[in-house]
Scaffold this active site. Sequence first.
Site, PDB file in Angstrom:
ATOM      1  N   LEU A  97      -7.434  12.691  -4.357  1.00  5.02           N
ATOM      2  CA  LEU A  97      -6.880  13.554  -5.395  1.00  5.02           C
ATOM      3  C   LEU A  97      -5.418  13.269  -5.724  1.00  5.02           C
ATOM      4  O   LEU A  97      -4.773  14.044  -6.421  1.00  5.02           O
ATOM      5  CB  LEU A  97      -7.062  15.024  -5.001  1.00  5.02           C
ATOM      6  CG  LEU A  97      -8.518  15.432  -4.740  1.00  5.02           C
ATOM      7  CD1 LEU A  97      -8.600  16.882  -4.306  1.00  5.02           C
ATOM      8  CD2 LEU A  97      -9.397  15.179  -5.948  1.00  5.02           C
TER       9      LEU A  97
ATOM     10  N   ASP B 165      -2.265  -3.516  14.899  1.00  7.01           N
ATOM     11  CA  ASP B 165      -3.185  -4.656  14.804  1.00  7.01           C
ATOM     12  C   ASP B 165      -2.565  -5.920  15.397  1.00  7.01           C
ATOM     13  O   ASP B 165      -3.246  -6.694  16.068  1.00  7.01           O
ATOM     14  CB  ASP B 165      -3.569  -4.895  13.347  1.00  7.01           C
ATOM     15  CG  ASP B 165      -4.472  -6.104  13.184  1.00  7.01           C
ATOM     16  OD1 ASP B 165      -5.542  -6.143  13.833  1.00  7.01           O
ATOM     17  OD2 ASP B 165      -4.110  -7.021  12.421  1.00  7.01           O
TER      18      ASP B 165
END
Length: 155
Positions: free
Chosen positions: A75, A126
Amino acid sequence: MSELTHVRADGSAHMVDVTAKAETSRTAVAEGFVRTRADVVDKLFTADLPKGDALPVARVAGIMGAKKTPEIIPLCHPLPLGKITVDFERLPDGVRIEASVKTRGVTGVEMEALTAVTTAALTVYDMIKAVDKMAVIDGVRVLAKTGGKSGDWSV
């Protein structure tokens, strides 16, 4: 208590109508942390990780994350982002990530700043997970915002 602006009377979600709002200068600053061992912090800040130099990659990832916010947060309004910075502070137990986002628009950029921080943190994670599987991302929050109807505030 204020009403949720993204929820209609029937409980369904919708994108808020911002077409009548005045365009103003808006900023937001967010932070987050990646906690890891001291030896990994050394590797992170000397570009000595198996996957390479993590911080420049994480900076670009954070900038890209801010730009892609309306594609991943359903949204959020797409905004013309005028400035995005992502910076890193070395800590004994990890790295502090701070993102600052600026626009001239009709809605705030808090979500973009948060997305920049979390995307940068995910990228650091990561790139260090090969040397520290126990690394943790935490403390993600908005530190300050300026502009708009609700005014300026900071923690």
